[in-house]
Design a protein around this motif. Structure first.
Motif, PDB file in Angstrom:
ATOM      1  N   LEU A  24      31.601  55.672  35.260  1.00  0.00           N
ATOM      2  CA  LEU A  24      30.987  54.563  34.527  1.00  0.00           C
ATOM      3  C   LEU A  24      29.870  53.883  35.304  1.00  0.00           C
ATOM      4  CD1 LEU A  24      34.176  52.894  32.971  1.00  0.00           C
ATOM      5  CD2 LEU A  24      32.694  54.671  31.993  1.00  0.00           C
ATOM      6  N   GLY A  25      29.794  54.113  36.609  1.00  0.00           N
ATOM      7  CA  GLY A  25      28.744  53.481  37.406  1.00  0.00           C
ATOM      8  C   GLY A  25      28.952  51.995  37.614  1.00  0.00           C
ATOM      9  N   ALA A  26      30.205  51.548  37.663  1.00  0.00           N
ATOM     10  CA  ALA A  26      30.487  50.132  37.889  1.00  0.00           C
ATOM     11  C   ALA A  26      29.936  49.695  39.240  1.00  0.00           C
ATOM     12  CB  ALA A  26      31.990  49.878  37.822  1.00  0.00           C
ATOM     13  N   ASP A  27      29.622  48.410  39.332  1.00  0.00           N
ATOM     14  CA  ASP A  27      29.037  47.862  40.551  1.00  0.00           C
ATOM     15  C   ASP A  27      30.073  47.469  41.584  1.00  0.00           C
ATOM     16  OD1 ASP A  27      26.092  47.682  39.789  1.00  0.00           O
ATOM     17  OD2 ASP A  27      27.078  46.717  38.098  1.00  0.00           O
ATOM     18  N   GLY A  28      31.341  47.473  41.188  1.00  0.00           N
ATOM     19  CA  GLY A  28      32.414  47.118  42.087  1.00  0.00           C
ATOM     20  C   GLY A  28      33.700  46.974  41.308  1.00  0.00           C
ATOM     21  N   ILE A  29      34.688  46.398  41.943  1.00  0.00           N
ATOM     22  CA  ILE A  29      36.026  46.251  41.387  1.00  0.00           C
ATOM     23  C   ILE A  29      36.397  44.776  41.391  1.00  0.00           C
ATOM     24  CG2 ILE A  29      38.475  46.802  41.731  1.00  0.00           C
ATOM     25  CD1 ILE A  29      36.771  49.227  40.918  1.00  0.00           C
ATOM     26  N   VAL A  30      37.080  44.325  40.341  1.00  0.00           N
ATOM     27  CA  VAL A  30      37.632  42.972  40.323  1.00  0.00           C
ATOM     28  C   VAL A  30      39.140  43.066  40.526  1.00  0.00           C
ATOM     29  CG1 VAL A  30      37.799  42.952  37.780  1.00  0.00           C
ATOM     30  CG2 VAL A  30      37.857  40.795  39.057  1.00  0.00           C
ATOM     31  N   LEU A  31      39.661  42.227  41.407  1.00  0.00           N
ATOM     32  CA  LEU A  31      41.096  42.092  41.629  1.00  0.00           C
ATOM     33  C   LEU A  31      41.487  40.643  41.381  1.00  0.00           C
ATOM     34  CD1 LEU A  31      41.476  44.003  45.028  1.00  0.00           C
ATOM     35  CD2 LEU A  31      41.848  44.913  42.728  1.00  0.00           C
ATOM     36  N   VAL A  32      42.688  40.437  40.857  1.00  0.00           N
ATOM     37  CA  VAL A  32      43.194  39.066  40.770  1.00  0.00           C
ATOM     38  C   VAL A  32      44.004  38.772  42.020  1.00  0.00           C
ATOM     39  CG1 VAL A  32      43.132  38.871  38.267  1.00  0.00           C
ATOM     40  CG2 VAL A  32      45.167  39.822  39.361  1.00  0.00           C
ATOM     41  N   SER A  33      44.076  37.496  42.365  1.00  0.00           N
ATOM     42  CA  SER A  33      44.601  37.079  43.663  1.00  0.00           C
ATOM     43  C   SER A  33      46.062  37.464  43.871  1.00  0.00           C
ATOM     44  CB  SER A  33      44.424  35.572  43.835  1.00  0.00           C
ATOM     45  OG  SER A  33      44.970  34.874  42.713  1.00  0.00           O
ATOM     46  N   ASN A  34      46.839  37.462  42.797  1.00  0.00           N
ATOM     47  CA  ASN A  34      48.192  37.992  42.871  1.00  0.00           C
ATOM     48  C   ASN A  34      48.538  38.632  41.542  1.00  0.00           C
ATOM     49  OD1 ASN A  34      50.631  36.489  41.357  1.00  0.00           O
ATOM     50  ND2 ASN A  34      49.042  34.941  41.825  1.00  0.00           N
ATOM     51  N   VAL A  35      49.364  39.672  41.591  1.00  0.00           N
ATOM     52  CA  VAL A  35      49.816  40.360  40.386  1.00  0.00           C
ATOM     53  C   VAL A  35      51.339  40.310  40.373  1.00  0.00           C
ATOM     54  CG1 VAL A  35      49.639  42.428  38.972  1.00  0.00           C
ATOM     55  CG2 VAL A  35      47.856  41.928  40.648  1.00  0.00           C
ATOM     56  N   HIS A  36      51.879  39.565  39.411  1.00  0.00           N
ATOM     57  CA  HIS A  36      53.336  39.410  39.324  1.00  0.00           C
ATOM     58  C   HIS A  36      53.910  38.940  40.661  1.00  0.00           C
ATOM     59  CE1 HIS A  36      52.656  41.356  35.554  1.00  0.00           C
ATOM     60  NE2 HIS A  36      52.452  42.547  36.089  1.00  0.00           N
ATOM     61  N   GLY A  37      53.176  38.032  41.321  1.00  0.00           N
ATOM     62  CA  GLY A  37      53.640  37.448  42.567  1.00  0.00           C
ATOM     63  C   GLY A  37      53.366  38.256  43.812  1.00  0.00           C
ATOM     64  N   ARG A  38      52.717  39.398  43.685  1.00  0.00           N
ATOM     65  CA  ARG A  38      52.400  40.229  44.851  1.00  0.00           C
ATOM     66  C   ARG A  38      50.938  39.994  45.237  1.00  0.00           C
ATOM     67  NH1 ARG A  38      54.566  46.225  43.741  1.00  0.00           N
ATOM     68  NH2 ARG A  38      53.973  46.435  45.947  1.00  0.00           N
ATOM     69  N   TYR A  39      50.717  39.604  46.489  1.00  0.00           N
ATOM     70  CA  TYR A  39      49.383  39.241  46.942  1.00  0.00           C
ATOM     71  C   TYR A  39      48.662  40.454  47.526  1.00  0.00           C
ATOM     72  CZ  TYR A  39      50.138  34.414  45.787  1.00  0.00           C
ATOM     73  OH  TYR A  39      50.343  33.266  45.069  1.00  0.00           O
ATOM     74  N   LEU A  40      47.370  40.297  47.746  1.00  0.00           N
ATOM     75  CA  LEU A  40      46.514  41.454  47.999  1.00  0.00           C
ATOM     76  C   LEU A  40      46.682  42.071  49.381  1.00  0.00           C
ATOM     77  CD1 LEU A  40      43.265  40.298  46.161  1.00  0.00           C
ATOM     78  CD2 LEU A  40      45.070  41.837  45.349  1.00  0.00           C
ATOM     79  N   GLY A  41      47.361  41.393  50.277  1.00  0.00           N
ATOM     80  CA  GLY A  41      47.673  41.998  51.566  1.00  0.00           C
ATOM     81  C   GLY A  41      48.959  42.802  51.565  1.00  0.00           C
ATOM     82  N   ASP A  42      49.578  42.968  50.414  1.00  0.00           N
ATOM     83  CA  ASP A  42      50.828  43.730  50.288  1.00  0.00           C
ATOM     84  C   ASP A  42      50.657  45.106  50.923  1.00  0.00           C
ATOM     85  OD1 ASP A  42      52.904  45.456  49.177  1.00  0.00           O
ATOM     86  OD2 ASP A  42      53.316  43.835  47.767  1.00  0.00           O
ATOM     87  N   PRO A  43      51.576  45.511  51.818  1.00  0.00           N
ATOM     88  CA  PRO A  43      51.428  46.825  52.470  1.00  0.00           C
ATOM     89  C   PRO A  43      51.340  47.990  51.489  1.00  0.00           C
ATOM     90  CG  PRO A  43      53.114  45.525  53.579  1.00  0.00           C
ATOM     91  CD  PRO A  43      52.740  44.764  52.335  1.00  0.00           C
ATOM     92  N   ASP A  44      51.963  47.856  50.315  1.00  0.00           N
ATOM     93  CA  ASP A  44      51.910  48.946  49.342  1.00  0.00           C
ATOM     94  C   ASP A  44      50.497  49.182  48.808  1.00  0.00           C
ATOM     95  OD1 ASP A  44      54.609  49.343  49.609  1.00  0.00           O
ATOM     96  OD2 ASP A  44      55.161  48.336  47.745  1.00  0.00           O
ATOM     97  N   PHE A  45      49.622  48.190  48.960  1.00  0.00           N
ATOM     98  CA  PHE A  45      48.258  48.330  48.453  1.00  0.00           C
ATOM     99  C   PHE A  45      47.314  48.980  49.463  1.00  0.00           C
ATOM    100  CE2 PHE A  45      49.015  44.232  45.757  1.00  0.00           C
ATOM    101  CZ  PHE A  45      49.907  44.921  44.960  1.00  0.00           C
ATOM    102  N   THR A  46      47.824  49.355  50.623  1.00  0.00           N
ATOM    103  CA  THR A  46      46.980  49.932  51.677  1.00  0.00           C
ATOM    104  C   THR A  46      46.180  51.154  51.204  1.00  0.00           C
ATOM    105  OG1 THR A  46      48.396  49.073  53.437  1.00  0.00           O
ATOM    106  CG2 THR A  46      47.008  50.969  53.976  1.00  0.00           C
ATOM    107  N   PRO A  47      46.760  52.095  50.433  1.00  0.00           N
ATOM    108  CA  PRO A  47      45.941  53.239  49.992  1.00  0.00           C
ATOM    109  C   PRO A  47      44.731  52.825  49.166  1.00  0.00           C
ATOM    110  CG  PRO A  47      48.271  53.722  49.712  1.00  0.00           C
ATOM    111  CD  PRO A  47      48.185  52.259  50.059  1.00  0.00           C
ATOM    112  N   LEU A  48      44.869  51.765  48.390  1.00  0.00           N
ATOM    113  CA  LEU A  48      43.717  51.296  47.613  1.00  0.00           C
ATOM    114  C   LEU A  48      42.645  50.740  48.538  1.00  0.00           C
ATOM    115  CD1 LEU A  48      42.301  50.593  44.938  1.00  0.00           C
ATOM    116  CD2 LEU A  48      43.531  48.401  44.996  1.00  0.00           C
ATOM    117  N   TRP A  49      43.032  49.912  49.494  1.00  0.00           N
ATOM    118  CA  TRP A  49      42.037  49.360  50.416  1.00  0.00           C
ATOM    119  C   TRP A  49      41.363  50.473  51.222  1.00  0.00           C
ATOM    120  CZ3 TRP A  49      40.140  44.995  49.329  1.00  0.00           C
ATOM    121  CH2 TRP A  49      40.916  43.951  48.808  1.00  0.00           C
ATOM    122  N   ALA A  50      42.124  51.491  51.591  1.00  0.00           N
ATOM    123  CA  ALA A  50      41.532  52.601  52.342  1.00  0.00           C
ATOM    124  C   ALA A  50      40.475  53.325  51.513  1.00  0.00           C
ATOM    125  CB  ALA A  50      42.626  53.573  52.785  1.00  0.00           C
ATOM    126  N   GLU A  51      40.752  53.538  50.235  1.00  0.00           N
ATOM    127  CA  GLU A  51      39.782  54.210  49.370  1.00  0.00           C
ATOM    128  C   GLU A  51      38.563  53.338  49.121  1.00  0.00           C
ATOM    129  OE1 GLU A  51      37.910  56.986  46.869  1.00  0.00           O
ATOM    130  OE2 GLU A  51      39.391  57.147  48.484  1.00  0.00           O
TER     131      GLU A  51
END
Length: 317
Positions: free
Chosen positions: A120-147
């Protein structure tokens, strides 16, 4: 500002599929009414407010409404992003797009980020600050941050309702949103995300909440009381890696604090329209245009130049 020049990194759109999903679940944007929106209305507002380009994003609560239904979140993310990409294709001179992804479903988020950025050629990604109480430093999100780091992606972090009740008479955007932006920023830094993934450029909405005002408190108490192995100066450098938009934050008290804290080039123009009414934009624009303490070229950098440097191409596209 007679000629539209600003690049607005915090401008929302209301795609029909997202609006239907929100209302079907009986949800709201933190108790805030969902306004009408159309590309024509957006362009008219932008012309009045001196905005050349609006980078569109879906606001809180994002696209993952039901904690038990990853499939619905994946489908909604794809529809929202296809709708946004079509708007950009129709008016590439006026719009860009931050694509939505279905966190906390990491596999779905990786798939959708790849589609949005590559197809789609998006200019970036939007994330919300927490999803169902899980914040963006959650270790499970590491693969996303790596990509996202591998791609040197731009990530726009928008606040959501924190996992607590609203104050009586105070919808989340009034108070809780700025708290939750600050909370997720601290979570990211304490988890080491900005340090481990330095190629990701993270924009915090609304001037970073109260992070610029309280960053030295966070770094000092962490290094003195919580983790003596953490260096306070290094934590401050991590906090300063963030970018900040001016939406609802270019005020007589907030703007000086933001400019005193942010690194050069890290403050970007934002309107928060249409969830913030145009009258609010006029107030904050007026302060930006008359602020007496800008260094030479400071206002122009916030209005446009810093965003051009961040996205790496004129007028975002």
């Amino acid at each position: 500002m007679p000629t539209p020049a600003r690049i607005d990194v915090h401008q929302h759109f209301v795609p029909p599929a997202w609006s239907r999903a929100l209302t079907a679940g009986g949800d709201t944007v933190g108790g805030w009414a969902v306004p009408s929106w159309s590309p024509a209305e957006a362009v008219a507002m932008m012309d009045r407010q001196g905005i050349a380009t609006g980078v569109l994003s879906v606001t809180a609560p994002g696209v993952h409404f039901d904690p038990g239904d990853d499939r619905a979140a994946r489908e909604l993310a794809r529809q929202v992003n296809e709708d946004g990409a079509e708007i950009v294709r129709d008016r590439p001179d006026r719009f860009g797009l931050f694509a939505s992804i279905p966190l906390p479903d990491v596999d779905g988020a990786l798939t959708e980020a790849t589609h949005a950025l590559d197809v789609l050629g998006a200019d970036g990604i939007v994330l919300v600050s927490n999803v169902h109480g899980r914040y963006l430093g959650d270790p499970d999100f590491t693969p996303l941050w790596a990509e996202l780091d591998r791609r040197a992606a731009v990530v726009f972090v928008h606040p959501a309702q924190p996992p607590m009740a609203w104050l009586p008479g105070a919808p989340a955007p009034l108070v809780d949103f700025i708290f939750d932006t600050t909370r997720t920023a601290v979570d990211l830094v304490l988890a080491g995300v900005p340090r481990r993934f330095p190629n990701v450029r993270i924009i915090l909405a609304h001037g970073g909440g109260f992070l610029p005002y309280a960053a030295y408190r966070f770094s000092g108490l962490t290094s003195i009381s919580l983790d003596p192995d953490q260096d306070a100066d290094e934590l401050i450098r991590d906090f300063k890696r963030f970018y900040f938009d001016t939406a609802l934050s270019a005020s007589p008290s907030a703007l000086p604090s933001l400019l005193a804290f942010a690194e050069p080039g890290h403050v970007l123009y934002g309107s928060d329209w249409p969830f913030a009414p145009e009258a609010a934009g006029e107030y904050y624009n007026g302060f930006l245009e008359t602020y007496p303490c800008f260094e030479s070229g400071g206002q122009e950098a916030i209005d446009r130049g810093n965003a051009e440097a961040l996205f790496g191409r004129p007028a975002v596209r």
